[in-house]
Design an enzyme around this catalytic site. Sequence first.
Site, PDB file in Angstrom:
ATOM      1  N   LYS A 169      48.226  47.190  35.439  1.00 26.85           N
ATOM      2  CA  LYS A 169      49.665  46.521  35.951  1.00 26.85           C
ATOM      3  C   LYS A 169      51.399  46.899  34.836  1.00 26.85           C
ATOM      4  CE  LYS A 169      48.128  42.315  37.693  1.00 26.85           C
ATOM      5  NZ  LYS A 169      48.235  42.621  39.700  1.00 26.85           N
ATOM      6  N   GLU A 257      46.470  41.173  44.446  1.00 31.03           N
ATOM      7  CA  GLU A 257      44.985  41.646  44.414  1.00 31.03           C
ATOM      8  C   GLU A 257      44.101  40.377  44.663  1.00 31.03           C
ATOM      9  OE1 GLU A 257      42.124  41.731  43.154  1.00 31.03           O
ATOM     10  OE2 GLU A 257      41.956  43.047  42.092  1.00 31.03           O
ATOM     11  N   CYS A 291      36.637  39.957  40.790  1.00 32.60           N
ATOM     12  CA  CYS A 291      36.945  39.831  42.187  1.00 32.60           C
ATOM     13  C   CYS A 291      36.084  40.797  43.341  1.00 32.60           C
ATOM     14  CB  CYS A 291      38.110  40.491  42.669  1.00 32.60           C
ATOM     15  SG  CYS A 291      38.649  42.010  41.832  1.00 32.60           S
ATOM     16  N   GLU A 470      46.405  49.077  42.954  1.00 31.70           N
ATOM     17  CA  GLU A 470      46.387  49.377  41.860  1.00 31.70           C
ATOM     18  C   GLU A 470      45.976  50.760  41.915  1.00 31.70           C
ATOM     19  OE1 GLU A 470      44.443  45.644  39.900  1.00 31.70           O
ATOM     20  OE2 GLU A 470      46.202  44.920  39.618  1.00 31.70           O
TER      21      GLU A 470
END
Length: 504
Positions: A169, A257, A291, A470
């Site tokens: 990020k 996300e 994730c 991203e």
Amino acid sequence: MSNIVEEFLIPGTNKGLFYGGQFQASTSASEITVLDPARGTPFTTVPNGSAEDIRAAVSAARAAFPAWAELDALDRGRYLRAFAEVIRKNIPLLAILESTVTGRAVREMKAQMARIPEWLEYFAGIAPGLEGEANYVKGDYVTLTQYEPLGPTALLTPWNHPVLILIKKLSAALAAGNTCVIKPSELAPVSPLVIAALATEAGLPDGVVNVVTGDSATGEALCLADDIHFIDLTGGTSTGRKVASVAGKRLIRTTMELGGKTPVVVCEDANIDAAVAGVLFSAFVASGQTCVAGSRIIVHESIYDTFAKKLAQRADQIQLGDPMDESTQMGPVICRTSLDRCKQFIETAITEGGQQISGLEPLQLDDEFAKGFYLRPTIFTDVKIDHTLFLEEVFGPVISLTRVSNDAEAIACANAGDFGLGVSIWSRDIGRAHRLSKSIRGGVIWLNDHHRNDPRSVWGGVKDSGFGKENGWDALRAYLTKKSIVIRTKEGYDDWFKDGQRYG
């Protein structure tokens, strides 16, 4: 001058918050205890930042923004490359710090950390190439477009990859010319503080990178801050809904996300040994706490029994223990709550008719780690499409195997449920794999591999797994606004209220 990473490796170190280019005392008397998951004991504390702390950090980000935004992209790139070099120099110590706070095996963290600088270097490289356009349009006008940064931005980062996800990020945000206020997860807030300090060490101006640690109230205060113009969150879906609601009321943009329940489709023509190795990695790296963990394995009936047997045998051979031991292949889950959640999924899976085929033997650990949050890799067969383990995210090393007889059934199973982040498909027939990838909803799909990540590979989900991207150009553009400038080239001027002539 001591190394900042070494300082934070000393148990009990609490240097406060980080904003305005230095560590700052919190206005809050409240603290958060950060555990060592391998031992189940306290490692250190961090401030539980207040709304006043958030205001101070956002103010520092606002003060730094004009000068940072006005830098040419090439000059910002030089800062980011210097930042990358400082991180590269500290990778061995950062890997130890990450392992201490997250419980992940240090061998994993060394491999992950080795790639962290690439994100800073990549965005430093592409930002100067983001060019506006110019067009002549009807009526003798020229339109120009140019990109501008948004202002101070909020980065809400998770505990499972504290440095990697932060740098993903941060690299895009900084390259675009924004300043940042980071609110890390309260479970693993230490390394983001270190990263902010390393940014200052690398020469980034004071206030460009700021960190306020704290709980959900701290995060809410950051999202509500008047001078925050973009929110980038990696976290759970329930948190995402709350943050998106706040952003919607404020009419600011977000990237989300969120959760996942990644299907792994193993076709009858797959290389079984390769697929077994791929599922082991996808399911049990980071103790299943990613994730895109391969958590529901959809296997063709013709190879199902062979595949299940090989997978269980390999899973039971995974070595658990001290995360700092190079022979340890898997560490604990992050906390007692996560461990209890995993155990509840196991109990429910048994109740619903699943058959446990791995993780059945008692876990033998040294006394030092007896209170750690460890769980053996656990696999269930005979899991149906409507079972809890098939549909809900575990975020731990507990996975399911489901039998299918054809591609249509595999697609139906893969598309079941609310999530749509990662997918992997294993087949020797690349045409077939492509056809399956077109029919399965997911934001990131791997063919004959899993969880490959690169700063150039766009990453993001659909459905309850979130929105926005991203990595790549998409991430850079998300942190920018595009301005249109219209220039009159026609001689004279229009006077609508005199002669009514304006268009045509």
